[in-house]
Design a protein around this motif. Structure first.
Motif, PDB file in Angstrom:
ATOM      1  N   ASN A 171      53.424  29.615  39.377  1.00  0.00           N
ATOM      2  CA  ASN A 171      52.766  28.328  39.559  1.00  0.00           C
ATOM      3  C   ASN A 171      51.797  27.970  38.442  1.00  0.00           C
ATOM      4  O   ASN A 171      51.137  26.933  38.507  1.00  0.00           O
ATOM      5  CB  ASN A 171      52.002  28.324  40.896  1.00  0.00           C
ATOM      6  CG  ASN A 171      52.934  28.481  42.076  1.00  0.00           C
ATOM      7  OD1 ASN A 171      54.040  27.963  42.057  1.00  0.00           O
ATOM      8  ND2 ASN A 171      52.487  29.192  43.096  1.00  0.00           N
ATOM      9  N   ILE A 172      51.664  28.820  37.430  1.00  0.00           N
ATOM     10  CA  ILE A 172      50.747  28.498  36.337  1.00  0.00           C
ATOM     11  C   ILE A 172      51.559  28.211  35.076  1.00  0.00           C
ATOM     12  O   ILE A 172      52.622  28.794  34.865  1.00  0.00           O
ATOM     13  CB  ILE A 172      49.739  29.636  36.080  1.00  0.00           C
ATOM     14  CG1 ILE A 172      50.461  30.932  35.710  1.00  0.00           C
ATOM     15  CG2 ILE A 172      48.858  29.868  37.287  1.00  0.00           C
ATOM     16  CD1 ILE A 172      49.515  32.047  35.342  1.00  0.00           C
ATOM     17  N   ARG A 222      50.315  38.216  37.563  1.00  0.00           N
ATOM     18  CA  ARG A 222      50.306  37.662  38.916  1.00  0.00           C
ATOM     19  C   ARG A 222      50.885  38.596  39.967  1.00  0.00           C
ATOM     20  O   ARG A 222      50.622  38.423  41.159  1.00  0.00           O
ATOM     21  CB  ARG A 222      51.113  36.348  38.952  1.00  0.00           C
ATOM     22  CG  ARG A 222      50.920  35.407  37.787  1.00  0.00           C
ATOM     23  CD  ARG A 222      49.466  35.046  37.539  1.00  0.00           C
ATOM     24  NE  ARG A 222      48.883  34.286  38.633  1.00  0.00           N
ATOM     25  CZ  ARG A 222      47.584  34.045  38.753  1.00  0.00           C
ATOM     26  NH1 ARG A 222      46.738  34.514  37.863  1.00  0.00           N
ATOM     27  NH2 ARG A 222      47.134  33.348  39.776  1.00  0.00           N
ATOM     28  N   SER A 229      46.632  37.433  32.382  1.00  0.00           N
ATOM     29  CA  SER A 229      46.642  36.879  33.735  1.00  0.00           C
ATOM     30  C   SER A 229      47.883  37.271  34.529  1.00  0.00           C
ATOM     31  O   SER A 229      48.623  36.407  35.010  1.00  0.00           O
ATOM     32  CB  SER A 229      46.522  35.347  33.674  1.00  0.00           C
ATOM     33  OG  SER A 229      46.243  34.812  34.947  1.00  0.00           O
ATOM     34  N   PRO A 258      51.792  35.686  31.553  1.00  0.00           N
ATOM     35  CA  PRO A 258      51.975  35.895  32.993  1.00  0.00           C
ATOM     36  C   PRO A 258      53.430  35.728  33.412  1.00  0.00           C
ATOM     37  O   PRO A 258      54.230  35.096  32.723  1.00  0.00           O
ATOM     38  CB  PRO A 258      51.096  34.806  33.614  1.00  0.00           C
ATOM     39  CG  PRO A 258      51.015  33.748  32.566  1.00  0.00           C
ATOM     40  CD  PRO A 258      51.037  34.464  31.255  1.00  0.00           C
ATOM     41  N   GLY A 315      46.209  37.771  39.526  1.00  0.00           N
ATOM     42  CA  GLY A 315      46.778  37.186  40.734  1.00  0.00           C
ATOM     43  C   GLY A 315      46.722  38.116  41.923  1.00  0.00           C
ATOM     44  O   GLY A 315      47.399  37.885  42.920  1.00  0.00           O
ATOM     45  N   GLU A 350      41.653  38.559  32.902  1.00  0.00           N
ATOM     46  CA  GLU A 350      41.441  37.748  34.102  1.00  0.00           C
ATOM     47  C   GLU A 350      41.659  36.263  33.789  1.00  0.00           C
ATOM     48  O   GLU A 350      41.514  35.850  32.633  1.00  0.00           O
ATOM     49  CB  GLU A 350      40.026  37.974  34.628  1.00  0.00           C
ATOM     50  CG  GLU A 350      39.792  39.398  35.117  1.00  0.00           C
ATOM     51  CD  GLU A 350      38.420  39.589  35.723  1.00  0.00           C
ATOM     52  OE1 GLU A 350      38.340  39.980  36.899  1.00  0.00           O
ATOM     53  OE2 GLU A 350      37.423  39.329  35.006  1.00  0.00           O
TER      54      GLU A 350
END
Length: 222
Positions: free
Chosen positions: A171-172, A76, A74, A167, A102, A99
């Protein structure tokens, strides 16, 4: 023709934007008459994006490689993935992207960072992490995480390995179920000074890929 006329002619040629672009062509610069979503990349002047160079998961699992596979879970930031494409092209590494991403794979920053290497790198897009695990059953997954105690140099790498990176900070949350799950054979880290937070994602990947490639004798390189 006089020397003055020759000089004037040459000056006019060098000032022509199209001539300047032609001179810079091999480095992946945009031609001025191409649209914003196109980039000069291949030997024939045809625009290529990473989407055009996609590899199937099946083909990736059967490919004979000289370096371990690289996996971004993932990602970003498009520039980091673009730089990874360039890294993978010059080292012969297969890049797996998990997936959700970002960014759009046609993102300008991704293409710019990848320069004209998109047609020379093999990129595989997986809808989720389980798809990677299913498609690469004979590969060890080595997770690079700051939570590990083992150094990345303490592993004997194999060409079938998958070097997994999470990642970029943002924000994740840190996906510890991915980085510490039962599918992970090893957890390793890069040493850093304790007062500093982290290295750039693709800088870390570059260090890891080159260490693995060094151990494997830089096969395929020169």
């Amino acid at each position: 023709m006089t020397d003055t006329a020759k000089t004037a002619g040459n000056a006019g040629k060098s000032e022509n934007p199209e001539n300047k672009v032609t001179d810079m062509y091999e480095y992946g610069y945009r031609k001025s008459n191409y649209g914003p979503d196109e980039l000069v990349t291949d030997a024939h002047g045809n625009p290529i994006s990473v989407v055009d160079a996609m590899m199937s998961a099946k083909d990736a699992s059967e490919a004979k490689t000289v370096t371990p596979h690289l996996c971004y879970y993932s990602p970003r930031i498009p520039g980091n993935t673009g730089s990874a494409i360039r890294l993978c092209a010059v080292t012969g590494t297969i890049l797996h992207l998990i997936e959700p991403l970002g960014f759009n794979l046609k993102d300008t920053k991704l293409r710019r960072a990848g320069l004209d290497y998109h047609d020379m790198a093999h990129v595989v897009l997986h809808p989720d992490f389980d798809d990677l695990v299913r498609s690469m059953p004979n590969s060890r997954i080595i997770a690079f995480t700051a939570h590990a105690t083992k150094l990345y140099t303490d592993v004997q790498y194999r060409p079938t390995d998958i070097l997994l990176f999470g990642p970029e900070p943002g924000n994740i949350p840190d996906p510890m179920d991915i980085m510490e799950g039962p599918h992970v054979a090893e957890q390793v880290r890069l040493p850093m000074r304790p007062s500093l937070r982290s290295l750039n994602l693709t800088n870390c990947a570059s260090i890891a890929i080159y260490e693995a490639w060094r151990q494997l004798g830089f096969k395929g390189g020169e």
